[in-house]
Design an enzyme around this catalytic site. Structure first.
Site, PDB file in Angstrom:
ATOM      1  N   VAL A 129       0.842  -1.207   0.000  1.00  0.00           N
ATOM      2  CA  VAL A 129       0.000   0.000   0.000  1.00  0.00           C
ATOM      3  C   VAL A 129       0.870   1.248   0.000  1.00  0.00           C
ATOM      4  O   VAL A 129       1.741   1.416   0.864  1.00  0.00           O
ATOM      5  CB  VAL A 129      -0.940   0.033   1.232  1.00  0.00           C
ATOM      6  CG1 VAL A 129      -1.836   1.270   1.180  1.00  0.00           C
ATOM      7  CG2 VAL A 129      -1.784  -1.226   1.311  1.00  0.00           C
TER       8      VAL A 129
ATOM      9  N   LYS B  62      -5.896  -1.586  -2.238  1.00  0.00           N
ATOM     10  CA  LYS B  62      -5.128  -0.906  -1.190  1.00  0.00           C
ATOM     11  C   LYS B  62      -6.028  -0.355  -0.082  1.00  0.00           C
ATOM     12  O   LYS B  62      -5.715  -0.502   1.103  1.00  0.00           O
ATOM     13  CB  LYS B  62      -4.292   0.216  -1.818  1.00  0.00           C
ATOM     14  CG  LYS B  62      -3.162  -0.328  -2.689  1.00  0.00           C
ATOM     15  CD  LYS B  62      -2.560   0.754  -3.550  1.00  0.00           C
ATOM     16  CE  LYS B  62      -1.364   0.262  -4.339  1.00  0.00           C
ATOM     17  NZ  LYS B  62      -0.937   1.197  -5.388  1.00  0.00           N
TER      18      LYS B  62
HETATM   19  N1  HSE Z   1       0.647   0.303 -10.052  1.00  0.00           N
HETATM   20  C1  HSE Z   1       0.744   0.773  -8.715  1.00  0.00           C
HETATM   21  C2  HSE Z   1       0.557   2.270  -8.702  1.00  0.00           C
HETATM   22  C3  HSE Z   1       2.097   0.429  -8.148  1.00  0.00           C
HETATM   23  O1  HSE Z   1       0.663   2.889  -9.754  1.00  0.00           O
HETATM   24  O2  HSE Z   1       0.270   2.831  -7.633  1.00  0.00           O
HETATM   25  C4  HSE Z   1       2.242   0.757  -6.687  1.00  0.00           C
HETATM   26  O3  HSE Z   1       1.434  -0.063  -5.896  1.00  0.00           O
END
Ligand code: HSE
Ligand code: NAP
Length: 301
Positions: A119, A192
């Protein structure tokens, strides 16, 4: 003192950064003993070639004390993690989808499982929230939790560009998920906030019931309309004790704590009954910040 031996499952954006950080800053305490990848035929640095082995073998190997899982997805990651935990090994993962979908199961499974990097990239929000959740009744969490979409929204506004070309840049910078629809359609932010909500409430959230939208509907016209009303459009993930979690695009007033968070930065505000708004801001994606969170889990007691 002998060094702890790390088995690294995954050597992509995050895995390569973890290897580099261990070699640069943690070499007195840790060594990378083994590395597992999907495609053994890909070119790797010579010193990695010598460490390559099968992932199933890695988690059970006697010369691996700690397993770092940075492959993503549910399978085979969950089976590898459980096997490593069964061996009594610490497991460190950045896999938000896995933790969000299997939170209760993995907590009940027991063992030493760490997931700070899942997260908000380099922000140590899980550590902070866990402490607060023991001392406060957490009432709400709001955040910009996806670096890719925040980078896209910021660049669209700054460069007056549409979404697609900027998404390609975010992919090239290593911010985006393997399938970037997870970012653009709000799934990544949903995983998240579900993890944060689970820590705050003590139980897993039902992902199927979380209202979710991404940034596909956001056009330059909508951004200009928001600007005329002194607002900026942000993808906000929220959890409140009363209403649960949601992920939505919101036109935030300019004085809102999340409205000035730009680029790949993430921010999280947490409120508790004894704790007025606390805001944490930092890099939300990319190899090095994510590696920093993973290495934090390596050194944690
Ligand atoms: N793809 C995710 C983002 C990576 O852009 O936040 C980090 O968790
Ligand atoms: P990535 O660049 O796509 O790398 C994935 C790595 O995993 C590759 O080395 C790949 O092997 C390997 N792999 C895939 N399936 C495998 C399998 N079955 N067995 C062994 N190895 C396998 O991904 P990433 O960006 O590093 O992300 C990894 C994880 O970290 C994901 O859970 C992601 O959500 C999370 N995360 C990423 C970021 C970020 O900013 N990128 C931030 C926070 C969290 P090959 O090299 O052979 O293809």
């Amino acid at each position: 003192m002998s060094r702890s031996r790390v088995g690294l499952i995954g050597f992509g954006t995050v895995g390569a950064a973890v290897y580099e950080q261990i070699q640069t800053n943690l070499w007195e305490r840790f060594e990378v003993a083994r590395v597992a990848v999907r495609d053994r035929g890909k070119a790797r640095p010579a010193e990695i070639e010598d460490l390559l082995c099968d992932a199933q073998y890695l988690v059970q190997a006697d010369d691996v004390d700690i397993v770092v899982e940075v492959i993503g997805g549910i399978h085979p990651a969950i089976d590898l993690i459980k096997l490593a935990l069964t061996q009594g090994k610490r497991v460190v993962t950045a896999n938000k989808e896995l933790i969000a979908r299997h939170y209760d199961e993995l907590i009940a499974f027991g063992g030493d499982l760490r997931f700070e990097a899942a997260v908000a990239g380099g922000i140590p929000v899980i550590q902070v929230l866990r402490t607060l959740a023991q001392t406060n009744r957490i009432t709400s969490i709001h955040g910009i939790l996806n670096g890719t979409t925040n980078f896209i929204l910021t660049e669209m506004e700054t460069r007056q560009s549409e979404l697609e070309p900027i998404l390609k840049e975010a992919q090239a910078m290593g911010y985006a998920e393997a399938d970037p629809t997870a970012d653009v359609d709000g799934f990544d932010a949903m995983y998240k906030i579900a993890i944060l909500g689970a820590i705050a409430s003590g139980e897993q959230l039902d992902l199927e019931t979380i209202p979710r939208s991404g940034i596909r509907e956001i056009s330059l016209t909508k951004m200009r309309e928001a600007a005329e009303h002194e607002r900026r459009i942000k993808l906000v993930a929220s959890w409140t004790r009363e209403s649960g979690a949601r992920v939505t695009c919101q036109a935030l007033p300019l004085d809102h704590p999340l409205s000035q968070v730009d680029g790949v930065m993430n921010a999280v505000t947490i409120e508790g009954d004894f704790m007025p708004t606390l805001t944490l801001i930092g890099p939300g994606a990319g190899g090095r910040p994510t590696s920093s969170a993973i290495c934090g889990d390596l050194v944690a007691e």
